[in-house]
Structure formats: C-alpha cells, structure tokens
Design a protein around this motif. Sequence first.
Motif, short mmCIF file in Angstrom:
data_model
loop_
_atom_site.label_atom_id
_atom_site.label_comp_id
_atom_site.label_asym_id
_atom_site.label_seq_id
_atom_site.Cartn_x
_atom_site.Cartn_y
_atom_site.Cartn_z
N ILE B 85 0.84 -1.18 0.00
CA ILE B 85 0.00 0.00 0.00
C ILE B 85 0.89 1.24 0.00
CG2 ILE B 85 -0.27 0.36 2.48
CD1 ILE B 85 -3.37 0.37 1.77
N MET B 86 0.48 2.25 -0.71
CA MET B 86 1.27 3.48 -0.86
C MET B 86 2.30 3.35 -1.96
SD MET B 86 0.55 5.97 1.34
CE MET B 86 2.06 6.88 1.06
N ALA B 87 2.47 2.17 -2.47
CA ALA B 87 3.53 1.99 -3.46
C ALA B 87 2.96 1.95 -4.86
CB ALA B 87 4.30 0.71 -3.17
N GLY B 88 1.79 2.50 -5.03
CA GLY B 88 1.21 2.49 -6.35
C GLY B 88 -0.08 1.74 -6.35
N LYS B 89 -0.64 1.60 -7.50
CA LYS B 89 -1.94 0.95 -7.58
C LYS B 89 -1.77 -0.56 -7.58
CE LYS B 89 -5.92 0.28 -10.54
NZ LYS B 89 -6.52 0.47 -11.85
N PRO B 90 -2.31 -1.20 -6.57
CA PRO B 90 -2.20 -2.65 -6.61
C PRO B 90 -3.14 -3.20 -7.67
CG PRO B 90 -3.43 -1.96 -4.69
CD PRO B 90 -3.07 -0.71 -5.44
N GLU B 159 -2.55 6.10 -6.79
CA GLU B 159 -1.92 5.49 -5.62
C GLU B 159 -2.99 4.97 -4.68
OE1 GLU B 159 0.86 7.53 -3.23
OE2 GLU B 159 2.36 7.64 -4.81
N VAL B 160 -2.64 3.88 -4.00
CA VAL B 160 -3.55 3.38 -2.97
C VAL B 160 -2.98 3.74 -1.62
CG1 VAL B 160 -4.51 1.34 -1.89
CG2 VAL B 160 -4.45 1.51 -4.36
N THR B 161 -3.82 4.18 -0.74
CA THR B 161 -3.34 4.60 0.56
C THR B 161 -4.28 4.13 1.65
OG1 THR B 161 -2.56 6.49 1.82
CG2 THR B 161 -4.51 6.83 0.48
#
Lengths: 201, 201
Positions: B85-90, B159-161
């Motif tokens: 998470i936070m590292a881009g779109k999963p 991004e996913v957060t």
Amino acid sequence: MKDKPFLTPKQEKVLNFIRKRIGERLPPTIREIGEELGFKSTGTVRDYLKALMQKGLVRRMNSKSRAIELTERASFNKIPIIGTIMAGKPNLAYEEIQGYVDADDLFLGRLGFDDVFALRVKGDSMIDAGILDGDIAVIKKRPDANNNDIVAALLDNNEVTLKRLRNKAGKFHLEAANANYPPIFEEFKVIGKLITVIRKY
Amino acid sequence: MKDKPFLTPKQEKVLNFIRKRIGERLPPTIREIGEELGFKSTGTVRDYLKALMQKGLVRRMNSKSRAIELTERASFNKIPIIGTIMAGKPNLAYEEIQGYVDADDLFLGRLGFDDVFALRVKGDSMIDAGILDGDIAVIKKRPDANNNDIVAALLDNNEVTLKRLRNKAGKFHLEAANANYPPIFEEFKVIGKLITVIRKY
DNA sequence: TGACAAACCACACAAATGTGTGGTAATATG
DNA sequence: CATATTACCACACATTTGTGTGGTTTGTCA
C-alpha cells in the motif's frame, strides 16, 4: 486428576502424529498411523483411537477413510488465548482459555506450536510500539530474550505484562512504550517473546 | 488468454466443492464429488480432476483416498497479498501476488473470501493508529464505508493509501494518523475497509 | 492369587475408494 | 467433412481402508 497423566506417552505420540498429518493437510488412515508408530496390527491403532475419543481429543466418522478430526481442545493449529495480559497471572493450563487463534500458517512459519500461545492485550502501555488495547499478542515461550525484544514477563506480584526488554550496563529492566509509564526495575521473569500481533477491527 | 475463461462453470463448481470440503477439514472422495455435483459416474469426476490438475489448481497422490490438494493458487484459505500500500496501484489480479496470509479462521470469522485481500503497509502515516511500516493490512472490499473507518482508498494519481475516512459537513476526506501528514481533500475512491492487522516480529 | 486394564498382534472380511476401458452425444474448429 | 473437445455414463476390478473377533503379555491392585 493430574496424579495419573492425562495421556500415556504412546497416546500422545499417536495424537501428535495425527496433528502433524492434519497440519500437512490430510488426516492419516489407521494403517498409516500404525506404520508410523510401529504397530503391526490395525487393531492396536483402533484401541488408541478409542482411547483418544474417550478422552475427548478426537472425533471420528464411522467407516469413512481418514475421517479423524481433532476436537478444538486437541487442535494443533489453534493457539490458545490463555488470558488477558496485565490482568493477572495467566494460567498456562487449559482452564482459562478464552478462545483460539488460528495459526495454521499466518506468517508464523512452521513453529513448534507446543510453546506458542496468545494473550489479549489490555491497556495502552505499549501504544508507541503500535500495540493497542484489545490486540492479540502471540508469544513464543522462552526463558531468555535479547535486548530490545518485546517480551511477556512475569512480575513479582504475579502479574504478566508485555514490555520491551532493555539491557543497561548488564542489568535487564522492562520499559513501556508510553511515556506515561515508568520503567520497571523490580524482579521479573521472561516468559516469552512477542512474535506476532493481530488486531481485528 | 482471457477470451476463453480459465475454468468452465462446472470445473469451477468442482473446485469450489473441493475447497469447501478442505475448509471443513476433509478433502472429498471422488464419489463424494460426483454425488454433490450430480455425476453418476466416477469417470466423470476423474475427467474434471484431470482438467483441474492440468490447469495447475489441484495436486493428487495416486491411489490414496481423499488425496486431493489445492495448489497455493487455488487455495481458499489464503488471502493474497496483492501489493504494497502506498507503493502504487495494486493490481487486483493474480499477477502481483507477493505471498499469502493464512486466513483459515484467524479471528476473521468465516468471511466471503472472494472480497478479502491483504496489503503490506509502507510508511508511517498511520502510526498513531498502531499501524506500522511492514504490517499486513487485511482489507474487505467495499465501495462504501462509515465515518472513522480506516479504509484503503484509491487516489487520483492511482496510488492506494490507507487512511481514516472522515465526514466533515457531509463531505468525506481522508486523514492520516500522524500529525506530520496533512489531510487529503482530493478525489478518492474507497476500495475497502480495514478489518485486520497482522504484524510479525 | 485373581481380576483387570493397557498394550499389543493376527487375520478375515466388508465397505469405501481409486483406476481403467470403452462407450455416447453435442458443439466447436479448421 | 473430419477432428477435437467438453461433458458425460456404465462397469469391472484392484486397492485401500475400516471393522471385528479372538488372542498374548505385562503390570497393577486388592
């Protein structure tokens, strides 16, 4: 009740083999048990299964292959939650079990589950380490631990607490992860080391 | 590759029945599968098992009763860790799976696992909620959520957060649990709701 | 000593389960 | 049209597996 051991050594071996096989995904057949334990007769194994059933550790379905189940009490993949940390001395027996955490794999890797148990965390003394009230703390029993490990420790007043172990000039003490709690310099005994935290929302 | 579905509907039913039975602790026999699915011949079931094996979803041991295993890919008890998470779109497909969390029971209760996945937390933006860098966040997919829920959200920059959902005067925004991070007022979409956190030491 | 239980074994047998061969029918593929 | 492929069924048969009966040996308890 505890003068005579609950299980004979052989019964325990049988039970452990069943646990192992179930953990590996397939319960064993009667003959597989016999082979493993060195019994030459299926009748022998049935005697053992009967004993384990009478002791409430095992359930079976008639005439179905491999239909051996462990009762919750005997299950290997369940880590017992044996108490609430900070709420007194948890009894490491089965009397105070509040529930079970499934530990099948859960990123614990394959542990020797004999020495793993769980406690429910009470209070906010470890809040700065990200351990909150209500979390499940999975502990691996060990009498020793290293500097900076988070440990479950038994205090002199018979309370169990979760704290960080610190080594200051060769002398160990316990530290909370919360500025409102002073370090603990009194006598204590390390019960085990924190290996996993689980929080459910 | 995805024009033709990976599994035919019937194959999926067979697989789901096997999953269900394994989840209930005993893999089924060939005849039990046939009974459930309404097949009158064991040969039919074997054809299906052969297909599932060829597709890499199932493993078997010859001539052993109930010796059907799910490969990791097909397992129901494993929640895929689909990204950081936070590292881009999963990517919610299987390509980016980093590993699996065992969810067998784990205090999740019995969920519909179809809509549960896990993410590894990166960063310290939720540290005051006791969610640390490296934790595994188990998320239940839902397009909606309530005020104060911790949610996984997709931002405009893809991004996913992981943040806390806040409702201020009817308008939702996201809040970190760390004073160093400002609230997020930009557009976002709730992917799911945090239901469990697992931390391994 | 006698009774009893724990801890085994040998076998026969029945039931459950997996294997294998040889089909049929429908539909799609080239 | 010929050929695969999917989707089945019928059986026969071999193995695996569970059940059950009837032992022996050893040690404990009264």
